[in-house]
Enzyme design. Sequence first.
Site, PDB file in Angstrom:
ATOM      1  N   VAL A  86      64.525  70.846  59.495  1.00  0.00           N
ATOM      2  CA  VAL A  86      65.093  69.900  60.453  1.00  0.00           C
ATOM      3  C   VAL A  86      64.390  68.546  60.425  1.00  0.00           C
ATOM      4  O   VAL A  86      64.929  67.568  60.953  1.00  0.00           O
ATOM      5  CB  VAL A  86      65.039  70.507  61.878  1.00  0.00           C
ATOM      6  CG1 VAL A  86      63.627  70.466  62.444  1.00  0.00           C
ATOM      7  CG2 VAL A  86      66.023  69.828  62.813  1.00  0.00           C
ATOM      8  N   TYR A  87      63.231  68.473  59.793  1.00  0.00           N
ATOM      9  CA  TYR A  87      62.533  67.190  59.718  1.00  0.00           C
ATOM     10  C   TYR A  87      63.324  66.233  58.828  1.00  0.00           C
ATOM     11  O   TYR A  87      63.378  66.386  57.603  1.00  0.00           O
ATOM     12  CB  TYR A  87      61.122  67.353  59.148  1.00  0.00           C
ATOM     13  CG  TYR A  87      60.150  68.130  60.014  1.00  0.00           C
ATOM     14  CD1 TYR A  87      60.461  68.510  61.314  1.00  0.00           C
ATOM     15  CD2 TYR A  87      58.898  68.487  59.526  1.00  0.00           C
ATOM     16  CE1 TYR A  87      59.567  69.218  62.094  1.00  0.00           C
ATOM     17  CE2 TYR A  87      57.991  69.198  60.308  1.00  0.00           C
ATOM     18  CZ  TYR A  87      58.333  69.560  61.589  1.00  0.00           C
ATOM     19  OH  TYR A  87      57.435  70.265  62.364  1.00  0.00           O
ATOM     20  N   SER A  88      63.935  65.244  59.470  1.00  0.00           N
ATOM     21  CA  SER A  88      64.730  64.226  58.758  1.00  0.00           C
ATOM     22  C   SER A  88      65.821  64.851  57.902  1.00  0.00           C
ATOM     23  O   SER A  88      66.121  64.375  56.800  1.00  0.00           O
ATOM     24  CB  SER A  88      63.833  63.320  57.908  1.00  0.00           C
ATOM     25  OG  SER A  88      62.903  62.633  58.727  1.00  0.00           O
ATOM     26  N   GLY A  89      66.422  65.944  58.407  1.00  0.00           N
ATOM     27  CA  GLY A  89      67.559  66.556  57.716  1.00  0.00           C
ATOM     28  C   GLY A  89      67.239  67.057  56.322  1.00  0.00           C
ATOM     29  O   GLY A  89      68.095  67.010  55.431  1.00  0.00           O
TER      30      GLY A  89
END
Length: 352
Positions: free
Chosen positions: A61-64
Site C-alpha cells: 500500500v505504500y505509494s500503490g
Amino acid sequence: MEYRRLGASGLKVPALSFGAGTFGGRGPLFGAWGTTDAREARRLVDICLDAGVTLFDTADVYSGGASEEVLGAAVKGRRDRVILSTKTGLPMGDGPGDAGSSRSRLITACEDALRRLGTDHIDLFQMHAFDAGTPVEEVMSTLDDLVRAGKVRYVGASNFSGWQAMKSLATAERYGHPRYIAHQVYYSLIGRDYEWELMPLGLDQGLGALVWSPLGWGRLTGKVRRGQSLPANSRLHDTADFGPPVEDEHLYRVVDALDEIARETGRSIPQIAINWLLGRPTVSSVIIGARNEEQLRQNLGAVGWTLTPDQTARLDAASSRTAPYPYFPYERQEGFARLNPPVGGLTPPPSE
C-alpha cells in the site's frame, strides 16, 4: 550493530531496521513522507548495509506499490545481503478483491510483491491489518501454502489487537501452520499503549516487536516544542490526522524530559527516543525512516550506547499514562499486582 532473534524464531535481525515508506512517495500521505527515487534509495541502502542494517521493511500500500519497486531496484545485485519484509491487506483499489486477507487476495498480493521487489522469495510476509471478514483458518492455511512453496520464509502480523493475534496463533498451532513470529506495532515514548496487552502477549507467545514510527509520527524530532509554532516545513501539517493522536501537554512533558537527557548525554532527541525503545521487552527491531542521508545517519546514532537506569526511569515517568480498564487495577491495587509482575520491569531479550 546489535542483532536479535525475531520473536521465537531463529531469524536474526538488526536492532535497527529501515522503513521504505519514503521510497517512491505518491499521494497526500506518502508523498509528504518522501519521494526517494531508485538512485537515492540505493545510496541509503549502501549506508544501511555499511552500518549493519540488513532488514528493509515496506508494504504494497505504500505509494500503490512504488515503494516495493524502488526498494527492489535499490537492493538489486545484493539480495543475499538483505532481509526483505513487506505487508499486505490494506486496500489497493476500490474493487471487492483489492483488500483483505482472503486466499485469492493473499496469493495475488504475494505474487505482485515478488514481482515488484524483483525477488523469488519474501523473508517476512506480514498481514497489515486483521481482516474480520475472512476466516482465520483461511488466512493461516494460505500463508502455510506460500511458505511451503518457498515464496515466503516467515510470516507476521501488524496492528492486530491481542485477541486477533492470539486467535491467529492458536489456529496455526491447532493445524500445524507456521506461526506469526513478528508483530509490527506502533510504540514510542508518546504512545505506550503497546505495553498494556500486546507486550505481555509477545512475551508469552514469542512475538517479536518490529516498532513503527518510533518518533511518534514525527513529533519527537526536537522540532515540536512547548510555546513554539509548528515549523513551516514540518510534514505534520499534512500528515498529523493520519497518525496516532497525542495530547499536546503529554507530548511537551516527554520532550522536556528528552531535552534534559540530551544535555546530559550530548545525544539528539530522536537518538534518545529510539535508544529507550531498544531497551524495552519484546522489541526485536526498531524501524527507522529517512528522507535523506543526513536523517539516516542521525538515526543510526541511536545504537552503540545505553541510557543510564536513572535516565530511563525519568523517561518512563514522563511518558507514563494510566492504563485503561481492565489493566489499571493490575498497576494500582496490591492484590492484582501480586499476581502479575509489571512487564516494564522484565529483562529485555538478550542480544546476539
